[in-house]
Design a protein around this motif. Structure first.
Motif, PDB file in Angstrom:
ATOM      1  N   LEU C 287       3.584  -0.662 -18.425  1.00 54.82           N
ATOM      2  CA  LEU C 287       3.578   0.603 -17.611  1.00 54.82           C
ATOM      3  C   LEU C 287       2.416   0.440 -16.864  1.00 54.82           C
ATOM      4  O   LEU C 287       2.537   0.438 -15.767  1.00 54.82           O
ATOM      5  N   ASN C 288       1.153   0.192 -17.488  1.00 55.09           N
ATOM      6  CA  ASN C 288      -0.289   0.866 -17.599  1.00 55.09           C
ATOM      7  C   ASN C 288      -0.350  -1.173 -16.126  1.00 55.09           C
ATOM      8  O   ASN C 288      -1.091  -0.840 -15.300  1.00 55.09           O
ATOM      9  N   THR C 289      -0.318  -2.346 -17.326  1.00 53.11           N
ATOM     10  CA  THR C 289       0.061  -3.555 -15.854  1.00 53.11           C
ATOM     11  C   THR C 289       0.522  -3.447 -15.117  1.00 53.11           C
ATOM     12  O   THR C 289       0.366  -3.963 -13.993  1.00 53.11           O
ATOM     13  N   GLN C 290       1.795  -3.226 -15.126  1.00 55.39           N
ATOM     14  CA  GLN C 290       2.739  -2.798 -14.028  1.00 55.39           C
ATOM     15  C   GLN C 290       2.562  -2.437 -12.784  1.00 55.39           C
ATOM     16  O   GLN C 290       2.472  -2.739 -11.993  1.00 55.39           O
ATOM     17  N   LEU C 291       1.737  -0.927 -13.190  1.00 58.67           N
ATOM     18  CA  LEU C 291       1.350  -0.224 -12.516  1.00 58.67           C
ATOM     19  C   LEU C 291      -0.009  -0.723 -11.414  1.00 58.67           C
ATOM     20  O   LEU C 291       0.358  -0.601 -10.067  1.00 58.67           O
ATOM     21  N   MET C 292      -0.617  -0.582 -12.430  1.00 60.22           N
ATOM     22  CA  MET C 292      -1.801  -1.505 -11.320  1.00 60.22           C
ATOM     23  C   MET C 292      -1.191  -2.881 -10.378  1.00 60.22           C
ATOM     24  O   MET C 292      -2.108  -2.740  -9.668  1.00 60.22           O
ATOM     25  N   LEU C 295       0.150  -1.590  -7.816  1.00 59.90           N
ATOM     26  CA  LEU C 295      -1.130  -1.047  -6.846  1.00 59.90           C
ATOM     27  C   LEU C 295      -1.937  -1.823  -6.429  1.00 59.90           C
ATOM     28  O   LEU C 295      -2.612  -1.480  -5.228  1.00 59.90           O
ATOM     29  N   GLU C 296      -1.827  -2.771  -6.979  1.00 59.16           N
ATOM     30  CA  GLU C 296      -3.039  -3.809  -6.003  1.00 59.16           C
ATOM     31  C   GLU C 296      -2.613  -4.084  -4.876  1.00 59.16           C
ATOM     32  O   GLU C 296      -3.375  -4.968  -4.538  1.00 59.16           O
ATOM     33  N   ARG C 297      -1.428  -4.616  -5.599  1.00 53.31           N
ATOM     34  CA  ARG C 297      -0.431  -5.407  -4.008  1.00 53.31           C
ATOM     35  C   ARG C 297      -0.158  -4.252  -2.976  1.00 53.31           C
ATOM     36  O   ARG C 297       0.746  -5.024  -1.737  1.00 53.31           O
ATOM     37  N   THR C 298      -0.367  -3.749  -2.892  1.00 51.56           N
ATOM     38  CA  THR C 298      -0.187  -2.416  -1.906  1.00 51.56           C
ATOM     39  C   THR C 298      -0.061  -2.747  -0.784  1.00 51.56           C
ATOM     40  O   THR C 298       0.543  -2.521   0.316  1.00 51.56           O
ATOM     41  N   ARG C 299      -1.435  -3.591   0.034  1.00 53.02           N
ATOM     42  CA  ARG C 299      -1.332  -3.763   1.551  1.00 53.02           C
ATOM     43  C   ARG C 299      -0.623  -5.311   1.411  1.00 53.02           C
ATOM     44  O   ARG C 299       0.248  -5.085   2.614  1.00 53.02           O
ATOM     45  N   GLU C 300      -0.407  -5.689  -0.223  1.00 48.89           N
ATOM     46  CA  GLU C 300       0.951  -7.480   0.272  1.00 48.89           C
ATOM     47  C   GLU C 300       2.287  -6.771   0.771  1.00 48.89           C
ATOM     48  O   GLU C 300       2.508  -7.285   1.626  1.00 48.89           O
ATOM     49  N   LEU C 398       7.838   1.928  -5.412  1.00 46.55           N
ATOM     50  CA  LEU C 398       8.148   1.902  -4.326  1.00 46.55           C
ATOM     51  C   LEU C 398       8.308   1.731  -2.924  1.00 46.55           C
ATOM     52  O   LEU C 398       7.987   1.208  -1.649  1.00 46.55           O
ATOM     53  N   TYR C 399       9.102   3.170  -3.716  1.00 44.75           N
ATOM     54  CA  TYR C 399      10.106   3.635  -2.315  1.00 44.75           C
ATOM     55  C   TYR C 399       9.508   4.832  -0.896  1.00 44.75           C
ATOM     56  O   TYR C 399      10.076   4.866  -0.183  1.00 44.75           O
ATOM     57  N   LEU C 400       8.595   5.245  -2.298  1.00 46.67           N
ATOM     58  CA  LEU C 400       7.535   5.700  -1.313  1.00 46.67           C
ATOM     59  C   LEU C 400       6.776   5.371  -0.833  1.00 46.67           C
ATOM     60  O   LEU C 400       6.358   5.688   0.472  1.00 46.67           O
ATOM     61  N   LEU C 401       6.706   4.115  -0.526  1.00 52.12           N
ATOM     62  CA  LEU C 401       5.321   3.401   0.443  1.00 52.12           C
ATOM     63  C   LEU C 401       6.098   2.798   2.000  1.00 52.12           C
ATOM     64  O   LEU C 401       7.297   2.679   2.031  1.00 52.12           O
ATOM     65  N   THR C 402       5.254   3.296   2.482  1.00 50.62           N
ATOM     66  CA  THR C 402       5.675   3.043   4.200  1.00 50.62           C
ATOM     67  C   THR C 402       4.859   2.037   4.899  1.00 50.62           C
ATOM     68  O   THR C 402       3.254   2.044   4.026  1.00 50.62           O
ATOM     69  N   PRO C 403       4.909   0.824   5.568  1.00 53.61           N
ATOM     70  CA  PRO C 403       4.314   0.597   5.214  1.00 53.61           C
ATOM     71  C   PRO C 403       2.964   0.157   5.900  1.00 53.61           C
ATOM     72  O   PRO C 403       1.925   0.181   6.244  1.00 53.61           O
ATOM     73  N   ASP C 405       1.019   2.528   5.600  1.00 50.30           N
ATOM     74  CA  ASP C 405      -0.143   3.515   4.797  1.00 50.30           C
ATOM     75  C   ASP C 405      -0.235   2.025   4.229  1.00 50.30           C
ATOM     76  O   ASP C 405      -1.626   1.674   3.069  1.00 50.30           O
ATOM     77  N   ALA C 406       0.697   1.666   3.539  1.00 48.78           N
ATOM     78  CA  ALA C 406       0.697   0.310   2.637  1.00 48.78           C
ATOM     79  C   ALA C 406      -0.715  -0.458   3.251  1.00 48.78           C
ATOM     80  O   ALA C 406      -1.881  -1.276   2.444  1.00 48.78           O
ATOM     81  N   MET C 407      -0.829  -0.919   4.629  1.00 49.11           N
ATOM     82  CA  MET C 407      -1.381  -2.004   5.163  1.00 49.11           C
ATOM     83  C   MET C 407      -2.658  -1.186   5.340  1.00 49.11           C
ATOM     84  O   MET C 407      -3.780  -2.291   5.098  1.00 49.11           O
ATOM     85  N   ARG C 408      -3.183  -0.888   5.232  1.00 42.86           N
ATOM     86  CA  ARG C 408      -3.912   0.434   5.367  1.00 42.86           C
ATOM     87  C   ARG C 408      -4.786   0.223   3.652  1.00 42.86           C
ATOM     88  O   ARG C 408      -6.242   0.440   3.939  1.00 42.86           O
ATOM     89  N   ALA C 409      -4.298   0.493   2.983  1.00 37.89           N
ATOM     90  CA  ALA C 409      -4.466   0.011   1.687  1.00 37.89           C
ATOM     91  C   ALA C 409      -5.579  -0.714   0.881  1.00 37.89           C
ATOM     92  O   ALA C 409      -5.407  -1.864   2.088  1.00 37.89           O
ATOM     93  N   VAL C 410      -6.597  -0.073   0.454  1.00 34.07           N
ATOM     94  CA  VAL C 410      -7.602  -1.742   0.221  1.00 34.07           C
ATOM     95  C   VAL C 410      -7.378  -2.141  -0.692  1.00 34.07           C
ATOM     96  O   VAL C 410      -6.562  -1.980  -1.690  1.00 34.07           O
TER      97      VAL C 410
END
Lengths: 413, 264, 410
Positions: C287-292, C295-300, C398-403, C405-410
């Motif tokens: 869970l930890n791994t996948q979540l991380m 999250l890291e690839r949110t922009r991507e 991921l379903y909750l992701l809007t493009p 917001d995602a691209m704005r993420a760090v």
């Protein structure tokens, strides 16, 4: 190491903030550690509870922490192998030496008969005043009353036996055995109490009467089958054993419980080792996640670490900081885990009921209700292992982080 | 766990057995000029009567069960209430088996193994020769009479005789499982009936004299049946084929060597 | 399209090879451990059962229907020896032996004791029970020799007899007649089980039947199967062969020794608890791994979504990544587990103090792992399921992701 001390507050703040920078990851890791710690403590408490129960029951069935008897008695528990009641030095040793209780006991094979059936039994002569300390019998009485004195004329039989004999509380049964000269010794006894034992097999075979009454019946006044002692804690019987042994006349055998029942002794000795193995296994499962978390945390901050180093922070301090971060994680996890364990163990203090597998439990020598047993040793062990091994596992990633080349680090994307 | 094989306890007292085969008086009957005796006196008189009486008898015992039946013939010598020797004569398979009782001790002999064995107390509850009597019953002494309280329930006339019905309740610590025993005994000491009641007042077993005969100038119950009420098709019946009283007994009769090597 | 997702998933994994390896490592560790522990566990159960049953009771016993609850002499099976021979022939199984049981009082010169006398068939008894092999002094019975007895070591001590001494015994026969005999002690056994050593004695079956007036009857036909798994089949087969016989019941060992099955169940329950804890911890790791990683690839992901990739696809990607890791962990874990098992099956597993435990539960001194489908796959399967479930949360996020917001993420 004044450098360390004076920078401590700064580093602590750094570590703490780093931890919560990515609160999701930290939380998940904390969750894992908490569950792991909880599992360590909870499971070991349950296991110890089981083993404790098994040991205590086993000891109550022997009975006693220490037994004194004729050397042939254990092989051949008949009236012929009886010994004299304790006198003199032995009596002094028994009454004075801080043991919780001692009692004389009689045990002979006998036959019990009702109007319709007869059965072979173990006829046991007890001293009612001290019996509660030695076995669980007084608490197992389910109907009628317990014996009241050493001369009580009544008898107490198991519920199962009463059923087999087709008799009841209040009725008379005839008990027949033999005296040392092989003459028949028999008498009518009124059933004054019925008991229910944890191990159903006991109920059918053990019949209890007052020691004095049996001595008269069997014509062995002044003699008994065994002298039984109970100390305060079964774990710590050695010193009492030595004193009693020294005071026992030659020709009598003195045995502590762990020599009488070697299986119990082994169970007892194995527990600590078993707990250690369990704790370490859980830790190992956790360690992957721990290292992962740490590595990821470090990775995310490579530029930052490079920056700090470029600004003059010594590698040693970096290691220190990362270790501290790890330590904080572990400590919080430990705290939550310990709390969870406490919270889940407390309500089970009145016992976990496993009567569905009662017969199997009986075969292992455990009653069907388990009382978790929380010991300091286990809690300290769990916490210590987590902290120490946790720090140990963190050293490598921390050290590697400190060896980063600042220039390279700064240029990482 | 290994236990002794539990057998139904016959609980018949030796005095019952002796009443069976041996008893009677031709002379003073139980009813004396002073009127109906107390139950204790009745029993005491019965005891006194054959203390010192010797007898030799030939008996047949039939053991009946739902799926089989066995029959034994035996010879028995008795002296008083403390000595007795029984030897099986038929069937062939069991012939020569013997039991010697001296006071409370019992020995058994089996020609198959040619050994005399003392029956240990743990086997005293086992059945005697497979019958509804236990070893304990056969060897029990009449001293046991002191372990009861006796009470005369009634006395009635039956033909030429007076029949006394006595209820005996064991003392608190008596080695007796029964709640009470009721005996119907005729004035000439023939026991007509003996009932064994449990402690809930349920009749468990009874022994009944179905035939009374005169042998060697005494009246005895010549056929008696022991019956458990809960299993009506299981019973044991004793028939006295012949009996002689006041027989001269050899000194060596009631000994272990005689048990093994019969001289008679 | 599948192919692309797959390749992407694979590549994503190795972008952070350390992280992937650590997670897979956790899986390998758990899988290996679970396999080892379960195999050992099942192996020990098998042994426990076999040893307990081998000592005396066998896997199946044919008895009079009432004998189990009331072991009276009268509840006998007719023609035991012949029946045993017939079964042996028809089933081509030698480990079937007839027995008769009685109770008697045995006397030596010095003492008397009650004991249980078993009439056995010396030719076949060693095939159904380990007792004949536990004769430590003297020898076991030989077929067709009456007048011989083997007794337990404790009984020998209590009676104060040695090899060659005589015992007389007296008991009740089948028809309640006297059963008496004289026997010579030819062997003394020591099983370590107090009940047997103190109270059991064995004589030839023919002799027993003679002395106890059994004629051709006995009390049980004891059957020992080659393996515990054969028992049910044997039960059916014997049932068919003895079809119309109302006077006999075939008793399964679970009826003969009810505590055994339950002891195993209790042990399994407590072990299962521990396994579950292990699996949960591994799941946390995943869970930890996948979540991380998500999250890291949110922009991507945001970029990809803006370019037209549907969230469903992204979720699938995450799940696939987990699946790949899991597969890796599974395969390698099983390999590791197997390796340990193979090693253990040569060397055997034991721990200090095992002797007493072994004695109490009828285990041999070393336990060998059982290679069963369950022990080899249950653990890893559970880990796999746990891991995939753990991946659900990040995947669903991921379903909750809007493009945007995602691209704005760090």
């Amino acid at each position: 190491m004044t450098g360390l001390g004076s920078h401590f507050k700064i580093i602590l703040t750094l570590s703490w903030r780093n931890l919560w920078r990515n609160h999701r990851r930290t939380t998940i890791m904390l969750g894992a550690i908490s569950v792991g710690v909880w599992a360590m403590i909870f499971m070991t408490a349950l296991m110890r509870g089981m083993v404790d129960d098994m040991l205590n029951q086993g000891i109550r069935n022997l009975p006693g922490h220490i037994q004194i008897q004729h050397p042939d008695f254990l092989d051949d528990p008949s009236v012929v192998n009886s010994i004299g009641e304790p006198v003199g030095e032995l009596l002094t040793a028994l009454t004075q030496n801080g043991s919780r209780s001692w009692a004389n006991r009689i045990r002979v094979p006998a036959v019990i008969a009702s109007e319709r059936e007869s059965r072979g039994i173990n006829l046991i002569g007890i001293e009612p005043a001290t019996e509660a300390d030695i076995t669980g019998l007084p608490a197992q009485i389910s109907a009628g009353r317990f014996l009241e004195s050493n001369q009580d004329k009544g008898v107490i039989i198991g519920a199962k036996l009463a059923e087999r004999l087709e008799t009841r509380l209040g009725k008379r049964v005839v008990i027949m055995s033999q005296d040392p000269d092989n003459n028949i010794a028999e008498r009518g006894f009124r059933i004054v109490g019925i008991y229910q034992a944890e191990l159903a097999a006991q109920e059918e075979f053990n019949v209890f009467a007052a020691r004095g009454t049996l001595q008269k019946l069997l014509n062995i006044e002044g003699r008994v089958s065994q002298i039984v002692l109970v100390d305060h804690d079964y774990r710590d019987v050695e010193s009492l054993y030595r004193r009693v042994e020294a005071a026992t006349p030659d020709g009598l055998e003195v045995k502590p419980w762990y020599e009488i029942d070697t299986y119990l002794a082994v169970m007892f000795n194995m527990m600590d080792g078993f707990v250690l193995v369990w704790v370490i296994i859980i830790f190992l499962a956790l360690s992957f996640g721990l290292v992962n978390t740490l590595v990821m945390a470090i990775f995310e901050r490579i530029r930052e670490i490079g920056l700090i180093q470029a600004l003059g922070m010594r590698p040693g301090l970096i290691v220190y900081q990362i270790l501290l971060e790890s330590l904080l994680l572990l400590l919080i996890g430990l705290a939550v885990g310990n709390l969870l364990a406490l919270v889940t163990i407390k309500p089970l203090e009145s016992g976990l009921d496993l009567s569905a597998v009662a017969e199997g439990m009986a075969m292992m020598g455990v009653g069907s209700v388990i009382y978790p047993s929380l010991t300091l040793y286990d809690v300290v062990l769990a916490n210590l292992v987590v902290v120490l091994l946790g720090i140990l596992t963190s050293i490598l990633p921390a050290w590697r982080a400190s060896q980063l080349d600042p220039v390279r680090a700064l240029n990482t994307h | 766990m290994i236990t002794t094989i539990p057998k139904h306890n016959a609980g018949i007292h030796i005095y019952g057995l002796i009443f069976l085969g041996l008893l009677s008086v031709s002379a003073p009957t139980l009813a004396t000029e002073t009127g109906t005796p107390t139950p204790r006196e009745l029993i005491r008189a019965a005891m006194e009567h054959w203390r010192g009486v010797t007898s030799y008898s030939e008996m047949t015992m039939t053991i009946h069960r739902s799926d089989w039946e066995r029959r034994f013939s035996m010879q028995a010598w008795t002296e008083g209430d403390k000595l007795s020797l029984v030897r099986v004569t038929e069937p062939k398979r069991d012939a020569g088996n013997g039991t010697l009782i001296k006071d409370q001790s019992m020995w058994t002999f089996s020609p198959k193994i040619n050994r005399v064995l003392k029956v240990p107390s743990s086997m005293m509850n086992q059945s005697w020769m497979g019958s509804d009597f236990s070893n304990k019953d056969i060897s029990k002494s009449t001293d046991i009479i002191d372990q009861y309280e006796h009470r005369l329930l009634k006395s009635e006339n039956l033909g030429d005789h007076v029949v006394y019905t006595i209820e005996s309740i064991p003392h608190e610590e008596a080695a007796v499982v029964w709640g009470k025993e009721i005996v119907s005994i005729r004035d000439d000491f023939v026991m007509l009936r003996q009932e064994f009641w449990d402690q809930d007042d349920i009749l468990v077993k009874e022994m009944e004299a179905t035939e009374i005969a005169t042998m060697d100038d005494r009246s005895i119950a010549s056929r008696m049946r022991m019956q458990k009420l809960e299993t009506p098709d299981e019973w044991t019946e004793m028939v006295v084929d012949d009996i002689d009283f006041d027989v001269k007994m050899d000194d060596n009769l009631f000994t272990l060597s005689n048990l093994r090597n019969p001289r008679q | 399209m599948r192919n692309v997702t797959l390749r992407m998933a694979w590549r994503n994994l190795w972008r952070h090879w350390r992280r992937t390896w650590l997670t897979v490592g956790a899986m390998i560790f758990s899988n290996g451990l679970l396999i080892f522990a379960m195999s050992l566990q099942f192996g020990s159960y098998d042994m426990m059962i076999n040893n307990s049953l081998q000592a005396f009771s066998g896997h199946l016993q044919l008895q009079h229907p009432r004998y189990l609850d009331e072991p009276k002499m009268r509840y006998a099976v007719d023609n035991v020896a012949e029946l045993a021979e017939r079964l042996r022939r028809e089933l081509a199984l030698d480990s079937i032996s007839a027995r008769a049981t009685g109770f008697a009082l045995a006397s030596s010169n010095e003492r008397s004791y009650g004991l249980q006398i078993i009439g056995v068939d010396p030719a076949h008894e060693p095939l159904v029970s380990t007792l004949p092999g536990l004769v430590k002094r003297g020898r076991y019975l030989e077929p067709g020799t009456p007048g011989e007895i083997v007794i337990g070591a404790v009984m020998a001590r209590n009676l104060k007899v040695e090899l060659g001494d005589e015992l007389t015994f007296i008991g009740s026969g089948f028809d309640d007649s006297f059963a008496a005999g004289i026997v010579t002690v030819v062997g003394i056994f020591e099983s370590g089980l107090a009940d047997l050593d103190r109270a059991m004695a064995q004589v030839d079956l023919g002799y027993f039947q003679d002395v106890f007036a059994m004629q051709d009857r006995g009390h049980s036909l004891t059957v020992r199967a080659q393996q515990i798994d054969d028992v049910e089949l044997l039960q059916l087969q014997i049932g068919e062969l003895l079809d119309a016989d109302k006077n006999a019941s075939l008793r399964h060992w679970e009826e003969l020794q009810p505590g055994l099955r339950q002891a195993i169940q209790a042990d399994m329950a407590s072990n299962s608890f521990m396994y579950v804890v292990l699996i949960v911890l591994v799941a946390f790791s995943v869970l930890n791994t996948q979540l991380m990683s998500v999250l890291e690839r949110t922009r991507e992901f945001g970029t990809m979504m803006a370019l037209g990739l549907q969230p469903a696809r992204l979720s699938r990607l995450v799940v696939l990544e987990t699946a790949l890791m899991t597969a890796l962990g599974l395969v390698l874990g099983i390999a590791v587990g197997l390796a340990i098992n193979l090693y253990m099956s040569r060397v055997g597993f034991s721990y200090p103090g095992m002797d007493e435990v072994a004695l109490k539960f009828n285990l041999p001194e070393r336990i060998y792992p059982a290679f069963t489908l369950v022990s080899l796959t249950l653990g890893p399967a559970a880990v796999a399921i746990g891991s995939l479930l753990a991946a659900l949360y990040p995947a669903l996020r991921l379903y909750l992701l809007t493009p945007i917001d995602a691209m704005r993420a760090v």
